[in-house]
Design a protein around this motif. Sequence first.
Motif, PDB file in Angstrom:
ATOM      1  N   ILE B  86      53.599  35.562  48.459  1.00 17.38           N
ATOM      2  CA  ILE B  86      52.167  35.629  48.766  1.00 17.38           C
ATOM      3  C   ILE B  86      51.806  34.796  49.997  1.00 17.38           C
ATOM      4  N   LYS B  89      50.448  36.323  53.060  1.00 16.95           N
ATOM      5  CA  LYS B  89      49.018  36.668  53.096  1.00 16.95           C
ATOM      6  C   LYS B  89      48.761  38.166  53.305  1.00 16.95           C
ATOM      7  N   PRO B  90      49.185  39.003  52.363  1.00 15.90           N
ATOM      8  CA  PRO B  90      48.900  40.438  52.512  1.00 15.90           C
ATOM      9  C   PRO B  90      47.396  40.693  52.440  1.00 15.90           C
ATOM     10  N   GLU B  91      46.932  41.679  53.186  1.00 17.85           N
ATOM     11  CA  GLU B  91      45.509  42.031  53.121  1.00 17.85           C
ATOM     12  C   GLU B  91      45.219  42.714  51.781  1.00 17.85           C
ATOM     13  N   VAL B  93      46.964  44.006  47.839  1.00 20.24           N
ATOM     14  CA  VAL B  93      48.039  44.105  46.839  1.00 20.24           C
ATOM     15  C   VAL B  93      47.663  45.234  45.889  1.00 20.24           C
ATOM     16  N   SER B 120      45.262  33.376  46.937  1.00 17.85           N
ATOM     17  CA  SER B 120      44.861  34.071  48.158  1.00 17.85           C
ATOM     18  C   SER B 120      43.567  34.864  47.895  1.00 17.85           C
ATOM     19  N   THR B 123      42.701  38.246  49.658  1.00 13.04           N
ATOM     20  CA  THR B 123      43.521  39.441  49.441  1.00 13.04           C
ATOM     21  C   THR B 123      42.796  40.392  48.495  1.00 13.04           C
ATOM     22  N   LYS B 124      42.727  41.665  48.902  1.00 10.67           N
ATOM     23  CA  LYS B 124      42.066  42.666  48.047  1.00 10.67           C
ATOM     24  C   LYS B 124      43.116  43.239  47.093  1.00 10.67           C
TER      25      LYS B 124
END
Lengths: 120, 198
Positions: B86, B89-91, B93, B120, B123-124
């Motif tokens: 994580i 920092k994915p926009e 998940v 995070s 993160t959406k």
Amino acid sequence: METNKIKQTDLTYLKELSNGSNEFIVEMITVFVEQTPLEIANMEKHLAAGDWKSLRATAHKMKPSFSFMGIKELEGVIKTIEDYAANEKNLDLLPGLILKVKEVCTQAIEELVQEKPQFL
Amino acid sequence: MKTEATVSVPPGGKDDTEVLSEQLEKYDALKNAPQPKKTGKNKEITVFLVDDDLLFLKALEHSITSKLPSATIKSFQTGEACLQQIKLKPEVVILDYYLNSTVPYAWNGLTILKQLKKISPKTKVIMLSAQDSLDVAVKCIDNGSFDYISKTESAFVKINNVLSNIIDDYNTNNKGIKPYQVISMVIIIILMICFLLK
């Protein structure tokens, strides 16, 4: 048996999803052929152990795979197994339903193994 | 007043009200028109996929890659493996609700969702489930899920639409003022000039 002559798989949906990628179709068939016997063995193991929670989880996980391979006959059966295991009802019917899944999947795998080379 | 005539009556002989209503119609049409496909450089988003069903994971990965080639995809079969990464920092998940069919004591999707939102918050998280249950959907949304999609045959189309909207939002926020907003400002300025000259 007469029922064995009915084709169990229909790759229309998988082809639609593939966007023309044969590589994707081959990959999906390969995973299904490898994974499904293991999942069925897991269902049998959970049935023998009376582990209804795990049986429900395994049946739940298998549901989308039958849609991918167009195995319409099992879409309702797997939902029934999930429902009976989740609610611990009609447990005496579960062995017959799991056997049905095993028989249809065995035939489906044979069909897929035969169809796979055309996408290579 | 001459000045009033020169400002409010254009060469076509239309008065203020007609001109204004035409401009407002154009403004409404622009505002409500479907956004054209963007050809410029869009934000490249990172999407994490989490599902213990390898077949579904592969299909989802293929579907997103086909529709959104600029997206970077990373797939995980457990939520714990996703949490370990994580820091990237994915926009977005995309997270399955049931994750313990293979690893019996694996955390389920709801627990992972709560952890993700703690670590995070931006993160959406789009929750997935093969079970079409309102209770599950409400539970997910209550815990910060951006959307809830059931794993039906239309799931891939829905997921790609949600992802496209998220990308559009990022691009819009980065690109500043939209054309219809410029037109609305021009109309307001014209109105103010008319008002002052009357």
